[in-house]
Write a protein that holds these residues in place. Structure first.
Motif, PDB file in Angstrom:
ATOM      1  N   GLY A 132       0.782  -1.360  -0.031  1.00  0.00           N
ATOM      2  CA  GLY A 132      -0.022   0.126  -0.007  1.00  0.00           C
ATOM      3  C   GLY A 132       0.889   1.053  -0.222  1.00  0.00           C
ATOM      4  N   ARG A 133       1.880   0.989   0.564  1.00  0.00           N
ATOM      5  CA  ARG A 133       2.653   2.412   0.867  1.00  0.00           C
ATOM      6  C   ARG A 133       3.409   2.627  -0.539  1.00  0.00           C
ATOM      7  NH1 ARG A 133       2.326   6.595   3.898  1.00  0.00           N
ATOM      8  NH2 ARG A 133       2.763   5.548   6.031  1.00  0.00           N
ATOM      9  N   THR A 134       3.895   1.367  -0.989  1.00  0.00           N
ATOM     10  CA  THR A 134       4.548   1.556  -2.373  1.00  0.00           C
ATOM     11  C   THR A 134       3.590   2.131  -3.492  1.00  0.00           C
ATOM     12  OG1 THR A 134       6.191  -0.191  -1.832  1.00  0.00           O
ATOM     13  CG2 THR A 134       5.857   0.299  -4.047  1.00  0.00           C
ATOM     14  N   ALA A 135       2.332   1.534  -3.481  1.00  0.00           N
ATOM     15  CA  ALA A 135       1.474   2.211  -4.525  1.00  0.00           C
ATOM     16  C   ALA A 135       1.297   3.565  -4.403  1.00  0.00           C
ATOM     17  CB  ALA A 135       0.203   1.529  -4.200  1.00  0.00           C
ATOM     18  N   ASP A 136       1.157   4.179  -3.036  1.00  0.00           N
ATOM     19  CA  ASP A 136       1.077   5.648  -3.042  1.00  0.00           C
ATOM     20  C   ASP A 136       2.298   6.413  -3.381  1.00  0.00           C
ATOM     21  OD1 ASP A 136      -1.335   5.284  -1.745  1.00  0.00           O
ATOM     22  OD2 ASP A 136      -0.827   5.718   0.373  1.00  0.00           O
ATOM     23  N   LEU A 137       3.587   5.772  -3.238  1.00  0.00           N
ATOM     24  CA  LEU A 137       4.813   6.428  -3.620  1.00  0.00           C
ATOM     25  C   LEU A 137       4.636   6.250  -5.226  1.00  0.00           C
ATOM     26  CD1 LEU A 137       7.314   4.876  -1.046  1.00  0.00           C
ATOM     27  CD2 LEU A 137       6.486   7.206  -1.261  1.00  0.00           C
ATOM     28  N   ASP A 138       4.143   5.234  -5.772  1.00  0.00           N
ATOM     29  CA  ASP A 138       4.336   5.247  -7.206  1.00  0.00           C
ATOM     30  C   ASP A 138       3.175   6.260  -7.946  1.00  0.00           C
ATOM     31  OD1 ASP A 138       6.000   3.126  -7.478  1.00  0.00           O
ATOM     32  OD2 ASP A 138       4.414   1.548  -7.496  1.00  0.00           O
ATOM     33  N   LEU A 139       2.074   6.461  -7.024  1.00  0.00           N
ATOM     34  CA  LEU A 139       1.092   7.332  -7.622  1.00  0.00           C
ATOM     35  C   LEU A 139       1.612   9.066  -7.350  1.00  0.00           C
ATOM     36  CD1 LEU A 139      -1.998   6.153  -6.041  1.00  0.00           C
ATOM     37  CD2 LEU A 139      -1.712   6.051  -8.337  1.00  0.00           C
ATOM     38  N   ALA A 140       2.338   9.161  -6.300  1.00  0.00           N
ATOM     39  CA  ALA A 140       3.044  10.385  -6.031  1.00  0.00           C
ATOM     40  C   ALA A 140       4.255  10.583  -7.153  1.00  0.00           C
ATOM     41  CB  ALA A 140       3.605  10.358  -4.699  1.00  0.00           C
ATOM     42  N   GLU A 141       4.801   9.660  -7.525  1.00  0.00           N
ATOM     43  CA  GLU A 141       5.737   9.828  -8.516  1.00  0.00           C
ATOM     44  C   GLU A 141       5.093  10.246  -9.996  1.00  0.00           C
ATOM     45  OE1 GLU A 141       9.480   7.355 -10.892  1.00  0.00           O
ATOM     46  OE2 GLU A 141       8.418   6.488  -9.200  1.00  0.00           O
TER      47      GLU A 141
END
Length: 423
Positions: free
Chosen positions: A280-289
């Motif tokens: 979930g945290r990685t998904a949020d970081l991908d979206l932020a990027e």
């Protein structure tokens, strides 16, 4: 006293890298970000700035405290009287805060130590046997990115339903602890939104007692179809044994009795839970990027990331690309398509129909690309199943045809990208 914990397998909820959070904040301050994506980005920024909230919930006596102690690897809450809300979070020292009555400083206790040590002694100090709310701070590095809350469903059916509604709003991930997930619990859970069920685990928290009675196999058989539909999984757990595995005498150099840890069910629950937190945290970081790349200041320097596809370019002397290389190339293709669906400068929120149809076409093409790979490879087989599931979800998104569905479509593409990326 044990040193700062690192977890049974040294797994932790990652704290998001500060640079991407700062870059996202800078991007959202620009006046050319479309309104819908600015609102989406602000929600994303809020999530990235706070720890993931894990809520352990269930009826009284369902073993919630024992599950939390097992996850922490030590007796933190123990058998102290259950509070309406117990929070466990990061702090520089072990410190407990107990509130016996709302808005009454005279009924509040702050003391160094653990709840398991303090609460049993508080009877002489307070007029109540259990706190209304309590908070435990621990110098556990995992808690920098993860808060844990225990919430008890008490009172009448209506009161339990109201408490559950608040818990769903409060938590990012739910752990429902139960002795048998009886019909009355199933009725409560049926009202939970599907978006919360997508991040929920069903834990039979006293599996050792069920084994002794011979009732675990039939109960598992009865609950498995429901759990597959309503939760991420069904987890029989002997929480006390899982805790003992981390504190017992028969341990390896990491301080863990691996055989008992596995047999207790603790390993499976802990690993799957932490993997879900990290995903979930990685998904949020991908979206932020993706948002920063699309709307950020072109003059802002971003860390160079070599395209995965470059790793698969062959030369006459190069060996054939591995399955991991092919999956990495597919992941890069998905990432590029997801970024392309974000609206360009000067547009509003983009063409929703184009976004949804484009995402569906992208996933269908991915399915075709993956069909040519060796499905005996576990990662390939998992990617094929993820692409098939993604196509079904995107077909449902097309029915809605709104901005939220478009956001969900882009999110799904980035989740697929993460599934394809070799660990």
């Amino acid at each position: 006293m044990r040193p700062a914990l690192t977890g049974p397998e040294a797994t932790s909820a990652a704290v998001p890298p500060l640079p991407i959070v700062e870059r996202l904040e800078t991007t959202l301050a620009l006046d050319h970000v479309p309104q819908h994506y600015a609102q989406w980005g602000r929600g994303l920024l809020h999530r990235l700035r706070k720890p993931v909230q894990l809520v352990v919930i269930g009826l009284p006596g369902s073993g919630k405290s024992a599950v939390i102690d097992m996850l922490l690897g030590r007796t933190v809450i123990g058998s102290s009287p259950a509070a309406g809300l117990t929070e466990v979070c990061f702090g520089p020292v072990e410190r407990a805060e107990l509130h016996l009555a709302a808005n009454d400083p005279a009924q509040t206790l702050c003391q160094d130590g653990l709840l398991a040590q303090i609460v049993p002694r508080m009877g002489s100090d307070f007029s109540h046997s259990a706190p209304l709310r309590q908070r435990q701070e621990l110098p556990d590095p995992r808690l920098r990115g993860l808060n844990i809350a225990e919430i008890t469903l008490s009172g009448s059916a209506k009161e339990q339903s109201d408490i559950l509604d608040q818990a769903v709003q409060y938590g990012d991930i739910l752990l429902w602890c139960s002795r048998a997930f009886a019909p009355e619990e199933q009725a409560l859970w049926a009202a939970v939104p599907d978006t919360a069920k997508d991040h929920a685990f069903l834990v039979l928290s006293m599996a050792d007692q069920l084994i002794m009675r011979g009732t675990l196999p039939p109960l598992m058989e009865a609950l498995s179809p429901l759990a597959a539909e309503e939760f991420l999984g069904l987890y029989p757990l002997a929480a006390i044994q899982g805790l003992n595995a981390q504190q017992g005498r028969t341990r390896d150099t990491s301080g863990l009795d691996r055989e008992l840890w596995h047999k207790s069910g603790g390993k499976r629950l802990y690993d799957d839970l932490m993997q879900h937190v990290d995903r979930g945290r990685t998904a949020d970081l991908d979206l932020a990027e993706a948002l920063v790349q699309q709307f950020g200041d072109p003059g802002e320097a971003a860390p160079p990331v070599p395209p995965a596809s470059a790793q698969t370019q062959s030369t006459p002397d190069a060996a054939a690309p591995s399955q991991d290389d092919l999956l990495a190339a597919a992941a890069q293709k998905i990432k590029e398509r997801a970024a392309a669906f974000l609206p360009k400068d000067g547009q509003s929120d983009g063409d929703l129909e184009q976004v949804l149809q484009g995402a569906l076409d992208c996933v269908r093409q991915l399915g075709q690309d993956l069909s040519g790979l060796d499905d005996r490879h576990p990662k390939v087989r998992a990617a094929q199943e993820a692409a098939q599931d993604g196509e079904e979800v995107l077909m449902l998104c097309q029915i809605e045809q709104d901005a939220e569905a478009a956001t969900d479509a882009i999110t799904l593409l980035l989740q697929l990208k993460r599934e394809l990326t070799p660990a």
